[in-house]
Design an enzyme around this catalytic site. Structure first.
Site, PDB file in Angstrom:
ATOM      1  N   SER A 159      -8.712   4.753  -5.394  1.00 36.32           N
ATOM      2  CA  SER A 159      -7.654   3.872  -5.872  1.00 36.32           C
ATOM      3  C   SER A 159      -7.090   2.975  -4.783  1.00 36.32           C
ATOM      4  O   SER A 159      -6.347   2.051  -5.078  1.00 36.32           O
ATOM      5  CB  SER A 159      -6.531   4.730  -6.457  1.00 36.32           C
ATOM      6  OG  SER A 159      -6.050   5.630  -5.468  1.00 36.32           O
ATOM      7  N   ASN A 205     -13.093  10.269  -1.186  1.00 37.31           N
ATOM      8  CA  ASN A 205     -13.708   9.316  -2.116  1.00 37.31           C
ATOM      9  C   ASN A 205     -13.569   7.963  -1.468  1.00 37.31           C
ATOM     10  O   ASN A 205     -12.448   7.525  -1.222  1.00 37.31           O
ATOM     11  CB  ASN A 205     -12.922   9.256  -3.434  1.00 37.31           C
ATOM     12  CG  ASN A 205     -13.429  10.249  -4.423  1.00 37.31           C
ATOM     13  OD1 ASN A 205     -14.541  10.747  -4.309  1.00 37.31           O
ATOM     14  ND2 ASN A 205     -12.608  10.547  -5.402  1.00 37.31           N
ATOM     15  N   HIS A 232      -4.328   0.246   8.020  1.00 42.40           N
ATOM     16  CA  HIS A 232      -4.818  -0.022   6.667  1.00 42.40           C
ATOM     17  C   HIS A 232      -6.202  -0.669   6.652  1.00 42.40           C
ATOM     18  O   HIS A 232      -6.945  -0.566   5.671  1.00 42.40           O
ATOM     19  CB  HIS A 232      -3.797  -0.935   5.961  1.00 42.40           C
ATOM     20  CG  HIS A 232      -4.091  -1.199   4.529  1.00 42.40           C
ATOM     21  ND1 HIS A 232      -3.714  -0.344   3.519  1.00 42.40           N
ATOM     22  CD2 HIS A 232      -4.750  -2.228   3.927  1.00 42.40           C
ATOM     23  CE1 HIS A 232      -4.117  -0.834   2.354  1.00 42.40           C
ATOM     24  NE2 HIS A 232      -4.744  -1.978   2.569  1.00 42.40           N
ATOM     25  N   GLN A 268      -8.683  13.641   0.434  1.00 45.21           N
ATOM     26  CA  GLN A 268      -7.850  14.538  -0.362  1.00 45.21           C
ATOM     27  C   GLN A 268      -8.210  15.993  -0.084  1.00 45.21           C
ATOM     28  O   GLN A 268      -9.295  16.286   0.430  1.00 45.21           O
ATOM     29  CB  GLN A 268      -8.076  14.261  -1.848  1.00 45.21           C
ATOM     30  CG  GLN A 268      -7.664  12.875  -2.291  1.00 45.21           C
ATOM     31  CD  GLN A 268      -7.584  12.798  -3.808  1.00 45.21           C
ATOM     32  OE1 GLN A 268      -7.053  13.705  -4.451  1.00 45.21           O
ATOM     33  NE2 GLN A 268      -8.120  11.741  -4.385  1.00 45.21           N
ATOM     34  N   CYS A 313       0.847  -1.209   0.000  1.00 49.96           N
ATOM     35  CA  CYS A 313       0.000   0.000   0.000  1.00 49.96           C
ATOM     36  C   CYS A 313       0.871   1.244   0.000  1.00 49.96           C
ATOM     37  O   CYS A 313       1.767   1.385   0.831  1.00 49.96           O
ATOM     38  CB  CYS A 313      -0.903  -0.013   1.228  1.00 49.96           C
ATOM     39  SG  CYS A 313      -1.699   1.566   1.551  1.00 49.96           S
ATOM     40  N   HIS A 361      -6.918   2.151   1.869  1.00 50.92           N
ATOM     41  CA  HIS A 361      -6.352   2.755   3.088  1.00 50.92           C
ATOM     42  C   HIS A 361      -7.174   4.013   3.431  1.00 50.92           C
ATOM     43  O   HIS A 361      -7.454   4.819   2.546  1.00 50.92           O
ATOM     44  CB  HIS A 361      -4.877   3.121   2.844  1.00 50.92           C
ATOM     45  CG  HIS A 361      -4.158   3.442   4.106  1.00 50.92           C
ATOM     46  ND1 HIS A 361      -3.222   2.611   4.674  1.00 50.92           N
ATOM     47  CD2 HIS A 361      -4.274   4.490   4.955  1.00 50.92           C
ATOM     48  CE1 HIS A 361      -2.779   3.153   5.806  1.00 50.92           C
ATOM     49  NE2 HIS A 361      -3.408   4.296   5.987  1.00 50.92           N
ATOM     50  N   CYS A 393       0.443   3.259   3.559  1.00 52.16           N
ATOM     51  CA  CYS A 393       0.797   2.714   4.873  1.00 52.16           C
ATOM     52  C   CYS A 393       2.109   3.331   5.376  1.00 52.16           C
ATOM     53  O   CYS A 393       2.983   3.687   4.578  1.00 52.16           O
ATOM     54  CB  CYS A 393       0.921   1.190   4.798  1.00 52.16           C
ATOM     55  SG  CYS A 393      -0.647   0.309   5.026  1.00 52.16           S
ATOM     56  N   HIS A 397      -8.267   7.365   3.768  1.00 43.87           N
ATOM     57  CA  HIS A 397      -7.641   8.640   3.394  1.00 43.87           C
ATOM     58  C   HIS A 397      -8.631   9.537   2.667  1.00 43.87           C
ATOM     59  O   HIS A 397      -9.654   9.081   2.173  1.00 43.87           O
ATOM     60  CB  HIS A 397      -6.433   8.395   2.486  1.00 43.87           C
ATOM     61  CG  HIS A 397      -6.813   7.951   1.096  1.00 43.87           C
ATOM     62  ND1 HIS A 397      -7.208   6.674   0.802  1.00 43.87           N
ATOM     63  CD2 HIS A 397      -6.888   8.642  -0.072  1.00 43.87           C
ATOM     64  CE1 HIS A 397      -7.485   6.584  -0.492  1.00 43.87           C
ATOM     65  NE2 HIS A 397      -7.312   7.764  -1.048  1.00 43.87           N
TER      66      HIS A 397
HETATM   67  P1  H2U Z   1      -8.154   8.443  -4.255  1.00 50.29           P
HETATM   68  O1  H2U Z   1      -8.536   9.106  -2.959  1.00 50.29           O
HETATM   69  O2  H2U Z   1      -9.168   8.725  -5.321  1.00 50.29           O
HETATM   70  O3  H2U Z   1      -7.830   6.997  -4.090  1.00 50.29           O
HETATM   71  O4  H2U Z   1      -6.784   9.107  -4.701  1.00 50.29           O
HETATM   72  C1  H2U Z   1      -5.600   8.960  -3.991  1.00 50.29           C
HETATM   73  C2  H2U Z   1      -4.657  10.056  -4.397  1.00 50.29           C
HETATM   74  O5  H2U Z   1      -3.341   9.679  -3.997  1.00 50.29           O
HETATM   75  C3  H2U Z   1      -4.611  10.304  -5.892  1.00 50.29           C
HETATM   76  O6  H2U Z   1      -4.993  11.643  -6.107  1.00 50.29           O
HETATM   77  C4  H2U Z   1      -2.426  10.145  -4.952  1.00 50.29           C
HETATM   78  C5  H2U Z   1      -3.157  10.065  -6.273  1.00 50.29           C
HETATM   79  O7  H2U Z   1      -2.696  11.061  -7.138  1.00 50.29           O
HETATM   80  N1  H2U Z   1      -1.232   9.326  -4.874  1.00 50.29           N
HETATM   81  C6  H2U Z   1      -0.022   9.900  -4.507  1.00 50.29           C
HETATM   82  O8  H2U Z   1       0.028  11.101  -4.293  1.00 50.29           O
HETATM   83  N2  H2U Z   1       1.090   9.119  -4.395  1.00 50.29           N
HETATM   84  C7  H2U Z   1       1.114   7.783  -4.651  1.00 50.29           C
HETATM   85  O9  H2U Z   1       2.138   7.140  -4.486  1.00 50.29           O
HETATM   86  C8  H2U Z   1      -0.091   7.113  -5.189  1.00 50.29           C
HETATM   87  C9  H2U Z   1      -1.350   7.925  -5.204  1.00 50.29           C
HETATM   88 ZN    ZN Z   2      -2.307   1.098   3.730  1.00 51.47          ZN
END
Ligand code: H2U
Ligand code: ZN
Length: 348
Positions: free
Chosen positions: A163, A155, A115, A170, A52, A166, A55, A168
């Site tokens: 994606s 989201n 996680h 934004q 992940c 975990h 994590c 989280h």
């Molecule tokens: P979601 O909340 O839609 O899963 O998006 C996760 C965000 O995390 C996504 O905007 C960022 C992606 O650009 N990300 C990073 O900044 N670093 C990473 O290593 C993978 C994902």
């Molecule tokens: Zn994680």
């Protein structure tokens, strides 16, 4: 023919926050409820996943390493949609081809190092730390000269395009007001100027008095299905006291928001006995330094599920070409959410 009422006849409802209308077709839900069908087995996730990118201690997609964080963790989005250092500029041809440079900043907020968790599975004290981080970030990013609006959101779930499971959220922030926010600001401003009171203060008072669409509440916040809800189980969390942003929350109100977030999201998980997907976001006043007496802090939850863990609502056809439409009335949705337990199904 009996008299018009909201539970039997097609009608349209006005959204005073955006100025839009939504079509409601309650007669289509008269067929009996078929009940729960499929219920996917919840995948059990480990507390730590070496693969992940969120994590603690793990390496992200761009090679950066997360610290061994133990609470919340915020980092600059490695694939940010908005960038701070771009040249100013615009394109304008005959008022038909119009574009403007848009500077901004995107961050990712990990809610917990664990996680395996989601918001409803976290302790209220840990959700309170998330509320604290949201507030700090709103203030820190909002103070940047180029940034006039800070959009905090989550989201949740694969169907929402998330994606990574975990826990989280934004933060996207930019120079101009995003469209939804601009619409809400106009509506709240117009209302304050014409009525001399706050749109959402008046709305909360009306909903509390009628008690038809309230899902749950505490002394400081109310969770309800708005009269104009578009998504089947859409809700809003509103502060009962007038306040423009997270910065206005007292210590007690931060706790109260954390508690109501847990209670509402637990009800959501219990609806179809799955981790309930949604897009959630906080709407609050712009950060350009101007006074916004019309702004009332609130959160929107937009969940796509309709009838089960897999049957979701699509906004297609008439909804893309005409206007959004729903069958289940907001009152019926609130009633179902109200009847659910605040103990998550796997803990009962
Ligand atoms: P979601 O909340 O839609 O899963 O998006 C996760 C965000 O995390 C996504 O905007 C960022 C992606 O650009 N990300 C990073 O900044 N670093 C990473 O290593 C993978 C994902
Ligand atoms: Zn994680």
């Amino acid at each position: 023919m009996s008299e018009f009422n909201l539970s039997d006849y097609p009608h349209r409802r006005f959204n005073p926050l955006t100025g839009e209308w939504i079509l409601v077709s309650p007669h289509r839900t008269k067929r009996p409820w078929q009940g729960q069908q499929e219920r996917p087995v919840e995948e059990k996730r480990p507390a730590y996943d070496p693969g992940c990118y969120l994590c603690p201690g793990n390496t992200r997609a761009n090679g950066a390493q997360n610290p061994p964080y133990t609470g919340t963790y915020v980092f600059q989005n490695d694939f940010a949609a908005l960038l701070p250092d771009i040249p100013a500029g615009e394109v304008r041809a005959d008022d038909l081809l119009v574009a403007q440079a848009e500077p901004g900043l995107c961050r990712v907020v990990c809610f917990s190092p664990d996680h395996s968790l989601t918001l409803p599975q976290m302790e209220v004290a840990d959700i309170r730390r998330v509320v604290d981080v949201w507030t700090e970030q709103y203030e820190e990013i909002g103070a940047m000269p180029q940034i006039n609006y800070v959009q905090i959101f989550e989201n949740k779930g694969q169907v929402m395009g998330c994606s990574n499971p975990h826990p989280h959220g934004q933060i996207w922030s930019n120079a101009s007001l995003p469209q939804e926010v601009a619409q809400e600001q106009r509506a709240q401003g117009d209302y304050l100027r014409s009525k001399g009171s706050c749109l959402l203060c008046d709305y909360v008072a009306l909903e509390l008095a009628r008690a038809e669409r309230i899902v749950c509440q505490n002394a400081d916040f109310v969770a309800l299905v708005p009269f104009w809800a578009t998504w089947p189980f859409e809700t809003m969390i509103l502060s009962t006291r007038h306040m423009a942003s997270l910065s206005d929350l007292t210590e007690g109100e931060r706790d109260a928001l954390a508690s109501l977030l847990k209670r509402l999201t637990t009800r959501y998980d219990n609806l179809f006995e799955v981790s309930f997907p949604y897009t959630m976001g906080i709407h609050q006043q712009p950060t350009d330094g101007a006074a916004y007496p019309e702004w009332h802090l609130h959160l929107h939850f937009y969940p796509p599920l309709l009838r089960s863990a897999t049957v979701k609502k699509f906004m297609v056809g008439y909804e893309m070409l005409g206007q959004p439409q729903r069958d289940l009335t907001p009152e019926a949705a609130a009633d179902r959410l109200r009847q659910l337990s605040e103990v998550r199904f796997d803990q009962q």
